[in-house]
Write a protein that holds these residues in place. Structure first.
Motif, short mmCIF file in Angstrom:
data_model
loop_
_atom_site.label_atom_id
_atom_site.label_comp_id
_atom_site.label_asym_id
_atom_site.label_seq_id
_atom_site.Cartn_x
_atom_site.Cartn_y
_atom_site.Cartn_z
N LYS A 36 -33.14 -21.90 -18.41
CA LYS A 36 -33.88 -20.81 -19.05
C LYS A 36 -35.39 -21.04 -19.01
O LYS A 36 -36.16 -20.12 -18.74
CB LYS A 36 -33.39 -20.65 -20.51
CG LYS A 36 -31.99 -20.05 -20.57
CD LYS A 36 -31.64 -19.52 -21.95
CE LYS A 36 -31.59 -20.62 -22.97
NZ LYS A 36 -30.88 -20.26 -24.20
N LEU A 67 -36.71 -20.17 -15.63
CA LEU A 67 -36.77 -18.72 -15.41
C LEU A 67 -37.96 -18.12 -16.15
O LEU A 67 -38.59 -17.18 -15.67
CB LEU A 67 -35.46 -18.06 -15.87
CG LEU A 67 -34.27 -18.27 -14.93
CD1 LEU A 67 -32.97 -17.88 -15.62
CD2 LEU A 67 -34.44 -17.49 -13.63
N PRO A 73 -41.00 -16.82 -13.16
CA PRO A 73 -40.16 -15.62 -13.07
C PRO A 73 -39.72 -15.32 -11.64
O PRO A 73 -38.64 -14.77 -11.44
CB PRO A 73 -41.05 -14.51 -13.62
CG PRO A 73 -42.07 -15.20 -14.45
CD PRO A 73 -42.30 -16.53 -13.80
N SER A 133 -36.22 -16.17 -10.46
CA SER A 133 -35.03 -15.38 -10.80
C SER A 133 -34.54 -14.58 -9.60
O SER A 133 -33.37 -14.21 -9.53
CB SER A 133 -35.34 -14.45 -11.96
OG SER A 133 -36.22 -13.42 -11.52
N LYS A 134 -35.41 -14.32 -8.65
CA LYS A 134 -34.98 -13.59 -7.44
C LYS A 134 -34.45 -14.57 -6.38
O LYS A 134 -33.72 -14.16 -5.48
CB LYS A 134 -36.14 -12.78 -6.86
CG LYS A 134 -36.61 -11.65 -7.76
CD LYS A 134 -35.60 -10.50 -7.74
CE LYS A 134 -35.57 -9.71 -9.06
NZ LYS A 134 -34.87 -10.33 -10.18
N ARG A 154 -29.40 -17.58 -7.68
CA ARG A 154 -28.35 -16.84 -8.38
C ARG A 154 -27.29 -17.83 -8.86
O ARG A 154 -27.22 -18.95 -8.38
CB ARG A 154 -27.71 -15.84 -7.41
CG ARG A 154 -28.70 -14.85 -6.82
CD ARG A 154 -28.05 -14.07 -5.70
NE ARG A 154 -28.94 -13.01 -5.21
CZ ARG A 154 -28.65 -12.22 -4.19
NH1 ARG A 154 -27.52 -12.39 -3.52
NH2 ARG A 154 -29.50 -11.28 -3.81
N ILE A 173 -29.56 -15.49 -19.58
CA ILE A 173 -29.92 -15.75 -18.19
C ILE A 173 -30.16 -14.43 -17.44
O ILE A 173 -31.10 -14.29 -16.67
CB ILE A 173 -28.81 -16.59 -17.50
CG1 ILE A 173 -28.81 -17.99 -18.11
CG2 ILE A 173 -29.04 -16.67 -16.00
CD1 ILE A 173 -27.78 -18.92 -17.53
N ARG A 174 -29.32 -13.46 -17.74
CA ARG A 174 -29.46 -12.17 -17.07
C ARG A 174 -30.74 -11.45 -17.48
O ARG A 174 -31.43 -10.85 -16.67
CB ARG A 174 -28.25 -11.29 -17.37
CG ARG A 174 -27.46 -10.91 -16.12
CD ARG A 174 -26.16 -10.27 -16.48
NE ARG A 174 -26.32 -9.22 -17.48
CZ ARG A 174 -26.78 -7.99 -17.21
NH1 ARG A 174 -27.12 -7.67 -15.99
NH2 ARG A 174 -26.89 -7.11 -18.17
N LEU A 200 -33.39 -12.80 -18.27
CA LEU A 200 -34.52 -13.45 -17.61
C LEU A 200 -34.56 -13.07 -16.13
O LEU A 200 -35.37 -13.58 -15.38
CB LEU A 200 -34.43 -14.96 -17.78
CG LEU A 200 -34.65 -15.42 -19.25
CD1 LEU A 200 -34.23 -16.88 -19.43
CD2 LEU A 200 -36.11 -15.24 -19.64
N ALA A 223 -32.14 -13.29 -13.67
CA ALA A 223 -31.32 -13.92 -12.64
C ALA A 223 -30.04 -13.12 -12.41
O ALA A 223 -29.56 -12.43 -13.30
CB ALA A 223 -30.97 -15.35 -13.06
#
Ligand code: C2E
Ligand code: CA
Ligand code: CA
Length: 554
Positions: free
Chosen positions: A402, A405, A409, A412-413, A416, A438-439, A441, A443
């Motif tokens: 976390k 992320l 940022p 996050s791309k 996965r 997590i989502r 943020l 990912a």
């Protein structure tokens, strides 16, 4: 009902006869005229005595010498001895107690007292080798009695050790409460005793683990598979008690405890407990058994020594054949054993709690590689890493993910997370928020191995995934099971309805690819396009595809 066996050792025929009359209704009686005859009866090993009644004064071998010899025999250490003697001078009783006797009767015998004391002594002494709850053997009692038994049989290979584990015992316990659970255990012990296996000895080892020794030819796998489980009624509810079973045939190469271990080990190799709830031990299992111990003992040094390598398997867009992403798969390049596949060491690491360390290592590696390649202007694709269910219990690891992320940022791309349904239990224990965080943020989450288990749908209903991966075992059956193509189409449609993209895993040939394309599958992963590649090869793979303008841009 088998009667418990008692050995009466007395030179007086009248005494033996009187005792026999008092006891033979409830017990199986064997008689000996003196100590040496008694020893040879015990040595012959075709009895399993629960008690000895012993006269002290006898010709040939008296009671004291008998007690000394019995001690040396170590056959049945718990076998209690009650002294029956007219000579109850304190001195000789003290001596007999010192030698291990537990009680005494004086003549003349009072039948009531004899019966009660015999029963009490047997019950008290059996506590150390009987399971109090089910009254079948406990571990040490079972080992002792089976050791004794196999010494006397001619052909040990005619026998098998069978390990039982009650399916869903935890659930039964929590639905029925501890007393309900206890009833299930008692019931289980009885239903094993009464089963067609006709076991020679049954034990409860711990919790819901039972083991029995039976004749090999009595094992009927078809019956085991058809067996719906015996039904027990608890608090007005009908419950079916079903087992998972591990079988080890005796072969003269191990000990009783060793055969139990083997049978238990076989349990871990049950692939589908619904279709085939048993497995037989074989030497391959022993191999991986050794590995398990080796893996956990070597793991940390191996990690420091850089023996773990991350491989990358490309995932292609079905419609265009462009590289869409990749999956990071770990390999252990062992200095002596060579490349060890993850299936051999990951279960061991999960058991011992090291897996999170490894997953974190993979994640960090992937992150740094992507950073490095980007900084060098090299092509990259998003890479997914596998999370084990254990990771959700590791607060530090989750925090690390976390934090990154949040601090970076763009990661996050790039990275996965693949999650299998085996994480479901961990997530349900109030950890479901982890996936949401997590989502949020940014990912992406992938539902891994969809269709390989039983609660995948529950996972889909409770969590939101970006991508669903159809398990290889389903793709394998596309060509030889006419229902499977329909099922695959339905999975793809369902996923699209739920706004998920779909990856088909383990695609190996053109037929599969063509079908999946037509069915609208978004992405393809499998040997047809590429095996998992070491870092350098993956780099080249990307460079080559970039040159052909075959890398997907998002
Ligand atoms: P998975 O996540 O389902 O990974 C896919 C497995 O299928 C990989 O096996 C891959 O090499 C294999 N595979 C891909 N395409 C094909 C194909 O066309 N034909 C065949 N026969 N196999 C194909 P691998 O690398 O041996 O990994 C096995 C499992 O180990 C993975 O299954 C995953 O559950 C676990 N695993 C691997 N790396 C990691 C890791 O870093 N962390 C965790 N927690 N688990 C990992
Ligand atoms: Ca995976
Ligand atoms: Ca998978």
């Amino acid at each position: 009902m088998i009667k418990k066996e008692i050995l009466i050792v007395d030179d007086s025929e009248i005494n033996r006869c009187m005792l026999r009359m008092m006891l033979e209704k409830d017990y199986d009686i064997t008689e000996a005229e003196n100590g040496s005859e008694a020893i040879s009866i015990i040595e012959k090993d075709d009895h399993i005595f629960r008690l000895i009644l012993l006269d002290l004064v006898m010709p040939q071998m008296d009671g004291f010498e008998f007690l000394e010899q019995l001690k040396e025999h170590h056959v049945q250490q718990d076998l209690p001895v009650i002294i029956i003697s007219g000579d109850n001078s304190e001195k000789s009783l003290d001596k007999a107690y010192d030698l291990g006797a537990v009680d005494f009767f004086t003549k003349p015998f009072n039948p009531n007292i004899v019966r009660h004391r015999v029963e009490n002594v047997i019950n008290l002494c059996s506590q150390s080798y009987r399971d109090a709850l089910t009254s079948c053997y406990n571990r040490s009692g079972f080992i002792q009695i089976v050791e004794k038994f196999i010494q006397k049989v001619d052909d040990i290979t005619k026998y098998s050790m069978i390990f039982f584990d009650i399916k869903n015992f935890k659930a039964i316990n929590s639905i029925m409460g501890t007393s309900g659970g206890d009833n299930v255990l008692k019931f289980t012990s009885k239903s094993i005793q009464d089963s067609d296996l006709n076991p020679l000895f049954v034990a409860r080892l711990e919790a819901d683990h039972f083991v029995c020794l039976a004749e090999r030819e009595r094992i009927d796998y078809d019956a085991m598979m058809d067996h719906d489980g015996d039904t027990i009624e608890i608090k007005g509810r009908q419950m079916q008690v079903r087992f998972r079973m591990g079988v080890a045939h005796l072969d003269d190469e191990s000990s009783v405890a060793g055969y139990i271990d083997r049978a238990k080990l076989a349990l871990n190799y049950i692939e589908d407990e619904y279709l085939k709830p048993y497995a037989e031990f074989d030497q391959k299992m022993a191999q991986s058994y050794v590995n398990t111990a080796v893996v956990t003992s070597e793991f940390e040094t191996s990690l420091e020594n850089d023996e773990f390598k991350v491989y990358y398997q490309p995932v292609m867009e079905a419609a265009t054949g462009k590289v869409a992403s990749a999956e990071a798969l770990v390999r252990w390049i062992h200095p002596e054993r060579g490349m060890v596949p993850p299936d051999l060491f990951i279960p061991a690491l999960e058991k011992d709690g090291y897996i999170s360390k490894l997953d974190l290592f993979v994640d960090i590696k992937v992150h740094s590689i992507l950073k490095e390649w980007k900084s060098q202007g090299l092509p990259t694709v998003p890479i997914s890493v596998n999370l084990s269910w254990m990771d959700f219990y590791d607060a530090d690891m989750i925090q690390f993910l976390k934090d990154r992320l949040e601090n970076d940022p763009s990661s996050s791309k790039d990275i996965r997370y693949e999650i299998t349904e085996s994480s479901y239990a961990a997530l349900k224990e109030n950890r479901s928020v982890i996936l949401k965080e997590i989502r949020h943020l940014g990912a992406w989450l992938l539902m891994d191995d969809f269709g390989s288990g039983y609660s995948s749908l529950a996972m889909l209903m409770n969590y939101h995934f970006n991508i669903l991966k159809i398990d290889m075992s389903i793709i394998r059956q596309l060509e030889n099971n006419e229902e499977v193509p329909h099922i695959v189409e339905l999975i793809i449609n369902m996923s699209h309805h739920l706004k998920m993209k779909v990856v088909a895993e383990g695609v190996e040939n053109e037929n599969q690819l063509e079908f999946l394309k037509k069915a609208g599958c978004d992405y393809i992963q499998g040997y047809y396009f590429s095996k998992p590649l070491p870092e350098e090869d993956f780099k080249k793979f990307l460079a080559k595809h970039q040159a052909e303008n075959k890398i997907l841009t998002y």
